[in-house]
Design an enzyme around this catalytic site. Structure first.
Site, PDB file in Angstrom:
ATOM      1  N   THR A  32       0.820  -1.198   0.000  1.00 34.64           N
ATOM      2  CA  THR A  32       0.000   0.000   0.000  1.00 34.64           C
ATOM      3  C   THR A  32       0.860   1.257   0.000  1.00 34.64           C
ATOM      4  OG1 THR A  32      -0.080  -0.334   2.361  1.00 34.64           O
ATOM      5  CG2 THR A  32      -2.028  -0.926   1.119  1.00 34.64           C
ATOM      6  N   PHE A  33       2.069   1.138   0.483  1.00 31.77           N
ATOM      7  CA  PHE A  33       2.938   2.305   0.593  1.00 31.77           C
ATOM      8  C   PHE A  33       3.542   2.693  -0.742  1.00 31.77           C
ATOM      9  CE2 PHE A  33       4.940  -1.674   1.345  1.00 31.77           C
ATOM     10  CZ  PHE A  33       5.943  -1.667   0.408  1.00 31.77           C
ATOM     11  N   GLU A  35       5.886   1.222  -4.374  1.00 33.97           N
ATOM     12  CA  GLU A  35       6.722   0.172  -4.914  1.00 33.97           C
ATOM     13  C   GLU A  35       8.184   0.486  -4.655  1.00 33.97           C
ATOM     14  OE1 GLU A  35       5.454   0.669  -8.859  1.00 33.97           O
ATOM     15  OE2 GLU A  35       3.547  -0.343  -8.544  1.00 33.97           O
ATOM     16  N   LYS A  51      12.538   4.015  -4.080  1.00 33.02           N
ATOM     17  CA  LYS A  51      11.179   3.960  -3.557  1.00 33.02           C
ATOM     18  C   LYS A  51      10.314   5.002  -4.244  1.00 33.02           C
ATOM     19  CE  LYS A  51       8.283   4.428   0.274  1.00 33.02           C
ATOM     20  NZ  LYS A  51       8.002   5.065   1.507  1.00 33.02           N
ATOM     21  N   ASP A 152       9.038   5.569  15.836  1.00 35.63           N
ATOM     22  CA  ASP A 152       8.613   4.265  15.322  1.00 35.63           C
ATOM     23  C   ASP A 152       9.772   3.276  15.408  1.00 35.63           C
ATOM     24  OD1 ASP A 152       6.879   2.392  14.420  1.00 35.63           O
ATOM     25  OD2 ASP A 152       6.878   3.032  12.336  1.00 35.63           O
TER      26      ASP A 152
END
Lengths: 557, 303
Positions: A32-33, A35, A51, A152
């Protein structure tokens, strides 16, 4: 030396390079982020990860989270921080005015720590663990010393290459920290302003965040280091809660329940999902980690301290006796090399049969179990949502997710997936009649927790973050009856100037659109959005107040 | 390896290279240097005015002007014959606000630009030369600066497209450090932080944003701050220490001299620009730039 810098060390500005300067070697991952591709830079033959930045929703133009992450990464320069080498642009081909595509260019890293630990043939020795820990702490000392919160911290966001270098990745949730950097012997210090608590992937989320402390410090990242440290010994995440409340309980089982002695001020925090009573347990860190020597347990205990003011900071942890007592840390170059674990390399393992990943024991992450809610009030809306989001809760963290897929697609991917996604992926694999690599080990792992709520790009626009934040604030208001302008204004909020009904319509059409665009949603986000829509007018009337708060923040910077 | 603080470059800016200063995309495309300077000056002021109307803080406005100025620099930069100054100004401001703690909506931005670019309603001298004496004129009709829904939709797409172009052109280098806070620190260090002096320092720093010499692209914040303090102290008759105090702030005499001259010349430059464009408007879109170049060519041939 970064390409952004001239020979004299000064930075300079110049355009993006062209994607034609890279030779594509294949796709590394997809989700979803966006390719991610492996490619070779023609100018120096270096292998890079490209990216792609998705431009799904253009309500606000270029995705703000991507913009922020890029801005931050460009400022950072440290051997243990993943370096954004440059930005590459691919111009639209052929006729028509197709929009150019942007890529972030990173050095290629073979593994992430999470994937590496899932590999059954990999058993980290203590010198190796010490080596990785030192690098992780060096990276964090740099970040915190420069007043940046990562927010994160987790094994999947720690990339490792075959030279044994560890780098911290994924700055999608990072933000500048408005307090002085940590000082020796003083833990993370105190924060004077509020930040959003909807950060850090659950399994790595510190107790103060679970209890909704808003004035948190760099100590939140150090808790994550503790979790990663333990994970390196155990080979799997040590605190894998299936809900926020469960997460808090697991923590208190391990290190003891909070008291005024071990976590001063905890009773005045809002609590975890409204729960403030956790009984009385002594904790059993040395029992759970009985295979560790005493200095290791000592460091682990310092990192997993409930009291965020006393939790050890990175610079002090680097001086912990653990690193100076035998066995001494390995040097990065001495570490064994492992094969890449992304899907490209699967070919080499053809015919080597491995167990298919079982569906996660706990069912899908998030929505099916109703596990996402930390804030009161979200649940009802989320239930309502449930019927409307097929295959809901697959969320992705941004860069880390992307890069993680580079290094270990199968393992981490599945751990992050919900059932629906697993099924899809399994079908894919079977169709190709390719086995997963033998290292692929899924058994016994609980479903991946939902990553933090503020989903960076790939998932959406700042508008969406906006909603989350607002929702979050409103929940917060309900919890403690206070509404401050000076909450985490890092997430954009439009001021009311010039807004009129059309903007509201825009937002609504954006809501409609995003439902289709996003294959997967974090239910809390959805709930938050609806909340926002319902209360759009109320928000507007508050706006001047917000703006004032924001102004203060801007000046303070 | 550089120490972390320097590596983080939180106190320094990306500066233009010699090549970026000696030639620009616009000049390659046949825009005369004086015309380019005029247009850039007008564009920077447009950005400043829009920022004020959007009630953004000067912090953000100034960063947007630096980004705007960077965009046009060098042969790889944007050309005035390809990109309209008004669009780049709006996108730079929108993007900078988005990255800040005070984001603003595309609609607000476009509404403000509709007003500022209106030939009838704009308060800006380089857009609406006739409205320099508004006292005896009726207020402009709202129709003259109304942004229709169709125009809004179209211009929003332009805004986003140009935002991407700016990011691409600058290689996503959106980081801008301003000299204002540093200047205040220096004033305190020098023990001369009076409101009058600080005010004059800020005036020089803000005027410097509009400099045709691109001061913010050639000098780091500490140098800009020192020069503004030096100049302002002379103007408001505040005595500074006798020694070469600028050395303490890592600025050498040569840099200081250049900047002081540059800042001092701003007022004259601004006056000259106003006279130069007294009866005409500064071209802020590509078509008008083309027309102005054509007009100059005809004048030359005819002359």
């Amino acid at each position: 030396m970064s390409l952004e810098r001239a020979s004299n060390g000064h930075s300079r500005f110049h355009g993006c390079c062209s994607i034609r300067e890279f030779e594509f070697l294949g796709k590394l991952g997809e989700g979803t982020f966006g390719e991610v591709y492996r490619a070779k830079a023609k100018k120096d033959n270096s292998i890079v990860a490209l990216k792609k930045i998705l431009m799904h929703n253009e309500k606000d133009g270029f995705p703000i989270t991507a913009l922020r992450e890029i801005k931050l990464l460009k400022l950072l320069s440290h051997p243990n921080i993943l370096q954004l080498k440059e930005m590459a642009v691919e111009r639209g081909k052929g006729e028509g005015r197709k929009k150019p595509t942007m890529y972030m260019v990173f050095p290629y890293m073979e593994h992430d720590l999470s994937g590496l630990l899932e590999n059954p043939i990999v058993h980290l020795t203590e010198p190796q663990i010490k080596c990785y820990m030192l690098q992780l702490l060096e990276g964090l000392r740099y970040l915190h010393g420069n007043c940046i919160l990562h927010r994160d911290m987790k094994a999947a966001n720690l990339l490792i290459n075959n030279q044994g270098i560890l780098q911290i990745a994924d700055f999608g949730l990072a933000r500048p920290y408005d307090e002085p950097p940590p000082q020796r012997g003083k833990g993370g210090g105190e924060a004077k302003r509020d930040y959003t608590t909807l950060v850090v992937t659950r399994w790595y989320r510190p107790p103060e965040l679970l209890l909704q402390l808003r004035r948190y410090t760099t100590a939140i990242d150090m808790w994550g280091v503790g979790c990663v440290f333990g994970e390196m010994f155990k080979g799997k995440p040590i605190l894998a809660g299936n809900s926020d409340l469960n997460q808090a309980q697991l923590i208190f089982n391990l290190v003891g329940t909070p008291t005024e002695e071990n976590m001063p001020g905890w009773t005045s925090l809002p609590g975890c999902e409204g729960v403030k009573n956790f009984g009385q347990k002594p904790g059993n860190l040395s029992g759970v980690f009985n295979e560790l020597n005493s200095t290791a347990v000592s460091l682990l205990g310092e990192l997993l301290r409930l009291d965020w003011r006393k939790r050890i900071n990175a610079m002090d942890a680097l001086r912990h006796p653990y690193f100076s007592t035998p066995p001494l840390p390995a040097r990065p170059g001495e570490l064994p090399r492992f094969d890449d674990s992304h899907e490209l390399d699967r070919k080499r393992f053809r015919g080597q049969r491995a167990a298919m990943p079982p569906a996660p024991a706990g069912g899908s992450v998030g929505i099916a179990n109703g596990e996402w809610s930390t804030n009161s009030g979200a649940t009802a809306l989320a239930d309502y949502r449930q019927s409307r989001i097929p295959g809901a809760a697959r969320t992705a963290s941004s860069l880390g997710h992307a890069i993680r897929e580079i290094s270990s697609r199968q393992g981490s991917e599945n751990r992050f997936s919900n059932e629906a996604h697993l099924v899809r992926e399994r079908q894919e694999l079977e169709e190709r009649n390719e086995s997963l690599k033998s290292r692929h080990r899924e058994s016994g792992l609980p479903p991946k927790p939902p990553p933090p709520i503020h989903q960076p790009w790939g998932l959406g626009s700042s508008g969406r973050l906006d909603y989350d934040e607002r929702h979050e604030r409103s929940s917060q208001t309900r919890l403690d009856n206070r509404w401050e302008g000076n909450i985490d204004s890092y997430v954009p909020k439009y001021n009311s100037m010039g807004d009129h009904s059309r903007d509201k319509e825009d937002e609504q059409s954006h809501l409609r659109m995003s439902r289709y665009e996003r294959k997967a949603e974090n239910p809390r986000q959805m709930a938050g959005r609806d909340y926002h829509r319902d209360h759009a007018s109320r928000r507007r009337s508050r706006s001047p107040h917000h703006q004032e708060g924001n102004r203060t923040a801007a000046y303070r910077r | 390896m550089a120490p972390p603080a320097a590596a983080l470059s939180s106190l320094s800016n990306a500066l233009a290279t010699v090549e970026q200063l000696s030639s620009s995309s616009s000049s390659i495309d046949g825009v005369a240097p004086d015309l380019e300077a005029s247009i850039r000056f007008a564009g920077a002021q447009l950005t400043q005015a829009a920022g004020i109307l959007l009630r953004l803080s000067q912090d953000i406005i100034a960063q947007a002007i630096v980004t705007f100025t960077r965009f046009w620099a060098g042969p790889e930069g944007g050309s005035l014959r390809i990109y309209s100054v008004k669009d780049v100004s709006a996108a730079a401001l929108y993007m900078t606000a988005k990255l800040s703690f005070e984001p603003t909506s595309p609609r607000s931005v476009l509404n403000v630009y509709a007003l500022l670019l209106s030939k009838e309603a704009s308060p800006l001298w380089f857009v609406n030369p006739r409205r320099q004496d508004p006292t005896d004129k009726p207020a402009p009709a709202p129709e003259t600066y109304y942004l229709s829904e169709g125009d809004y939709q179209t211009q929003r797409q332009v805004l986003f497209r140009i935002e991407s172009v700016i990011l691409r052109t600058l290689g996503f280098n959106t980081h801008v450090v301003l000299p204002h806070t540093v200047a205040l620190t220096y004033l305190q260090t020098l023990g001369v932080s009076t409101p009058a002096l600080a005010n004059r320092v800020f005036e020089h720093l803000n005027a410097g944003l509009l400099s045709p010499q691109l001061l913010y692209l050639t000098h780091q914040p500490n140098a800009l701050a020192v020069a503004a303090i030096y100049l302002a102290a002379r103007e408001v008759n505040v005595k500074l220490v006798d020694s070469e105090w600028w050395e303490v702030f890592d600025v050498d005499r040569e840099q200081l001299g250049f900047l002081v001259v540059g800042m001092k010349s701003m007022e004259g430059f601004a006056r000259a620009e106003k006279v130069k464009w007294e009866t005409r408007t500064v071209p802020l879109v590509v078509e008008d730039v083309d027309a102005e170049i054509e007009r100059r060519r005809m004048m030359e041939e005819g002359g």
